[in-house]
Design an enzyme around this catalytic site. Structure first.
Site, PDB file in Angstrom:
ATOM      1  N   HIS A 199       0.813  -1.211   0.000  1.00 52.81           N
ATOM      2  CA  HIS A 199       0.000   0.000   0.000  1.00 52.81           C
ATOM      3  C   HIS A 199       0.852   1.268   0.000  1.00 52.81           C
ATOM      4  CE1 HIS A 199      -2.264   3.293   1.994  1.00 52.81           C
ATOM      5  NE2 HIS A 199      -3.197   2.900   1.145  1.00 52.81           N
ATOM      6  N   CYS A 245      35.605   4.790 -23.323  1.00 50.15           N
ATOM      7  CA  CYS A 245      34.683   4.582 -22.205  1.00 50.15           C
ATOM      8  C   CYS A 245      35.280   5.043 -20.882  1.00 50.15           C
ATOM      9  CB  CYS A 245      34.222   3.135 -22.130  1.00 50.15           C
ATOM     10  SG  CYS A 245      35.558   1.928 -22.095  1.00 50.15           S
TER      11      CYS A 245
END
Length: 812
Positions: A420, A772
């Site tokens: 919830h 990279c």
């Protein structure tokens, strides 16, 4: 007059039967013929409710109570709400309404060849003049209702649930007239999921809004327990594009903590029951069932998207009948958080602290919240919560909903991604961390805390107010460059969110994060698990400087840790292959169909030793940076079985999951001969270069890669420049020694000459060339140099992508 069967309802009937019933009717009519199982049932229309109020003579009295009620006072709200509910429950249904309900219930029972069939009774709120209003989660559901008397009582309870405290507050906040809202009650044949399983399914990633995924959560027993947060459900991720091409595209399977379940109570209703240890250690769905549900989810999403002429992702409830083993869809509604196209904007958070978090849990959303702690023990204490405070509690339920918007953040001890607290926080856009376990014990009222949900799946709670920056970018205004801008990524959990950045794919997907954070065990400890267990493992003499002396107690500790992590796997090798394949697949799926370059593992010996069981297999090295790492490991007989497991994981991601956008990269390859040996092993494991579109690149991070570049390019499809290692090896500088960093970095002329040569030869030979390292984002002049030299791709960490693109576009 008062009853509409599902077959007679479409989505246009929302004003008459409410959203829940209208959706069930739409699916029953149009999707059941396409193979989607929907349990039959009928809707008691809104007219029945309005006639109940009028003929029962209670409408004026309800109006009077509501007029006197103060919605800002919890006591007034509780007193007024209870008075209205009591009034409804003691008022009889009109005879004609009762008669129709009984007649159609008996017809439904007859359809299922039962005298009194078991049904679920759900409230489907609607409004004659407000057909677009959403009342999701505001009202009650009643399960295992059997017989005429129970059904009639459940119908009145569904009417009474319109005046639950949370529902009254919701309508007050929205400015709706209470007496113009109606309840249409859904009466649907129960699926015996109490003997099977149930759960929820979303046709998108609920945290990032990523569109190409189906997320299924599942538990044993009835689904109501999933929202309560007492258990953690199994979770499955299915990749839509390759599923639709016929692949077994379950790219991730996570075993939950399913210790209890809801089952039928012989006296009526439901009760809690324990789940056996054997079942706790199993998934609640088979692979075939997971794929079936995912296909149904896509069908439902496509149906409503075509109907609405826009993408309409779905929030779906499913159930598996344990008696017949059939799957069913029992509810579907539009997902409301991400269905509006928020992909036009990208929010970036930057939080800098050396502090360690006091607590961690499961992050919900992608924001940061600050405030003073407010501990709330139960719903009666909600009035203590002040606007801007951090709500800390064991777990919330629907009665807490009205107070949750006041919180700057929410922390709960219990719960998973579909409890919830998670659902409501997501809808409200409030940062939330669930499953923090000890939050109510460690945190105190009035403490200042920072709740950080921006670092992937793990949410972090820091003591004190940690400053942070937030930037919002309008993605349409981010320019396109001629040079490709790719992403460096290691953590699968941030892949979906990161894919929303402007990018040309992944220039470096690191395996190390998946191995260290997800797998946690040395691959050889898994490969040789049985030998370790029976004491027959022969330790190689070169493993340590002297004889290996591990106590029996330490060995038992290693075995216990492996057992705990691999509980669902008898074959410990399979644990490594599955987890690595899934981690890689989540990254590849996020950026599909763009290229994702996966680098094989590049741990050094000291890093491998940190993994569970690592001390059994790793030598002591004086300089691990220049030691047994990269390609030299892969063909070494000691480590080759581990490398072959990596190959199997890659092959699974490509061939089983269908992620053909994965290409591969070999790190720290000192000679072409080493490269050739590695390629032969890969070929033997089904990863042959140039077959099935596979490309294999090599890291250019050693001077020999540059000096022997022609020979390397004869056997590889290109090079990715690892500028960190290349710089330290060209300059002879240990990159871990801070005192030496002043000598030079990537901008040094010698390093630049090396890089320029790599770019020039790769371009000449029409081979891929990228970089990279982090240098292009750290040094703007270095980024200019790379672009001027004609580099094909610059791959960056996610937090520097936009600023580097903006800088380079200005320079252009």
């Amino acid at each position: 007059m008062y009853i509409r069967w599902f077959k007679d309802i479409t989505i246009k009937d929302v004003p008459v039967v409410g959203g829940k019933n209208a959706s069930l009717g739409e699916m029953y009519r149009y999707l059941a013929p396409k193979g989607v199982n929907i349990p039959n049932g009928f809707a008691i229309t809104a007219k029945a409710y309005f006639d109940f109020l009028e003929k029962g003579g209670i409408k004026k009295e309800i109006g009077r109570i509501l007029k006197e009620l103060n919605p800002k006072s919890i006591k007034s709200l509780q007193k007024g709400g209870k008075a209205i509910r009591d009034l409804i429950l003691k008022t009889p249904l009109p005879k004609e309404v009762e008669t129709e309900i009984i007649k159609d219930y008996l017809n439904l029972s007859s359809d299922y060849q039962e005298e009194n069939t078991d049904v679920a009774v759900r409230s489907s709120a609607t409004a004659e003049d407000l057909p677009s209003a959403s009342f999701a989660g505001q009202h009650e559901t009643y399960l295992n209702v059997r017989g005429v008397e129970e059904l009639l009582q459940a119908v009145k309870k569904s009417y009474a649930s319109l005046f639950l405290d949370r529902a009254i507050i919701y309508r007050e906040e929205k400015g709706f007239d209470h007496l113009k809202i109606a309840v249409s009650t859904c009466v649907q044949k129960m699926v015996r999921s109490d003997t099977g399983s149930s759960g929820v399914m979303f046709t998108l990633d609920t945290e990032s809004g990523f569109k190409n995924i189906v997320v299924i959560n599942g538990i044993y027993g009835l689904g109501e327990l999933i929202v309560k947060g007492k258990i953690i459900p199994d979770e499955f991720l299915i990749f839509k594009p390759t599923l639709e091409k016929g692949y077994q595209a379950i790219i991730r399977k996570d075993l939950g903590r399913k210790t209890i379940k809801y089952v039928y109570n012989p006296k009526g209703g439901i009760k809690e029951a324990r789940v056996s240890l054997k079942h706790q250690q199993k998934f609640c769905l088979t692979d075939e069932e997971i794929l079936t549900l995912a296909k149904w989810g896509i069908l439902i999403e496509n149906h409503y998207s075509q109907k609405n002429k826009k993408w309409t992702p779905q929030d779906i409830e499913w159930a598996k009948d344990g008696k017949t083993n059939e799957l069913f869809i029992v509810q579907a509604r539009p997902e409301t958080v991400h269905s509006t196209d928020a992909s036009k904007f990208y929010q970036e958070y930057e939080i800098k602290t050396k502090k360690k978090p006091i607590l961690t849990g499961i992050a919900i959303g992608n924001k940061i919240g600050l405030g003073k702690v407010r501990l709330i023990g139960n719903v009666s204490e909600l009035s203590k919560l002040k606007k801007g405070e951090v709500l800390v509690t064991k777990m919330t339920d629907p009665d807490w909903t009205s107070a949750m918007p006041f919180a700057s953040a929410i922390i709960t001890d219990e719960g998973g991604k579909t409890c919830h607290s998670a659902i409501i926080s997501r809808e409200l856009g409030i940062p939330c961390i669930v499953g923090a376990q000890k939050a109510t014990k460690l945190l105190k009222d009035g403490q200042e805390v920072t709740v950080d949900c921006t670092s992937g799946a793990e949410g972090k709670i820091f003591l004190g107010r940690i400053p942070f920056k937030m930037r919002t970018y309008e993605l349409k205004k981010i320019p396109q460059l001629k040079t490709k801008i790719s992403v460096n990524i290691g953590a699968p959990e941030i892949a979906f969110q990161t894919s929303l950045l402007p990018n040309d794919g992944v220039g470096l997907a690191r395996e190390e994060f998946i191995i260290a954070e997800k797998i946690k065990v040395h691959p050889l400890a898994l490969y040789h698990y049985k030998k370790i267990k029976n004491g027959s493992l022969n330790v190689i003499p070169s493993v340590s400087e002297g004889p290996l002396t591990l106590s029996q107690q330490k060995l038992q500790q290693i075995l216990k840790q492996i057992e705990q992590l691999t509980i669902e796997h008898k074959d410990k090798r399979e644990y490594f292959i599955k987890e690595l394949a899934e981690g890689i697949a989540q990254i590849a799926a996020a950026f599909y169909p763009k290229e994702v370059i996966v680098r094989f593992s590049d741990f050094k010996t000291n890093e491998y030793r940190q993994l569970i069981g690592g001390e059994l297999f790793e030598p002591w090295e004086g300089n691990p940076m220049l030691g047994w790492r990269g390609a030299s490991r892969y063909y070494d007989k000691r480590f080759q079985p581990a490398f072959e497991m990596e190959c199997e994981a890659i092959k699974r991601a490509r061939d089983v999951f269908g992620l053909k956008n994965i290409n591969l990269m070999i790190p720290f390859c000192r000679t072409p001969e080493e490269g050739d040996k590695v390629l032969k092993i890969m070929k033997a494991k089904g990863l042959k270069r140039e077959e099935d579109g596979i490309k294999v690149y090599v890291m250019a991070e050693i001077p020999s890669n540059v000096l022997m570049i022609e020979q390397f390019l004869d056997i590889f499809d290109g090079m990715s420049i690892g500028s960190n290692d290349l710089t330290q090896l060209v300059l002879g500088v240990d990159r871990d020694n801070g005192d030496l960093q002043k000598i030079g970095d990537e901008r040094n002329e010698a390093v630049k000459k090396m890089i320029a040569a790599i770019i020039r030869v790769c371009r000449k030979r029409k081979k891929y060339v990228g970089i990279c390292g982090q240098a292009p984002s750290d040094y703007k002049e270095f980024a200019d140099f790379l672009v001027a030299e004609g580099i094909e791709s610059i791959s960056l960490n996610p937090d520097t992508i936009i600023k580097t693109i903006l800088y380079l576009s200005k320079e252009k």
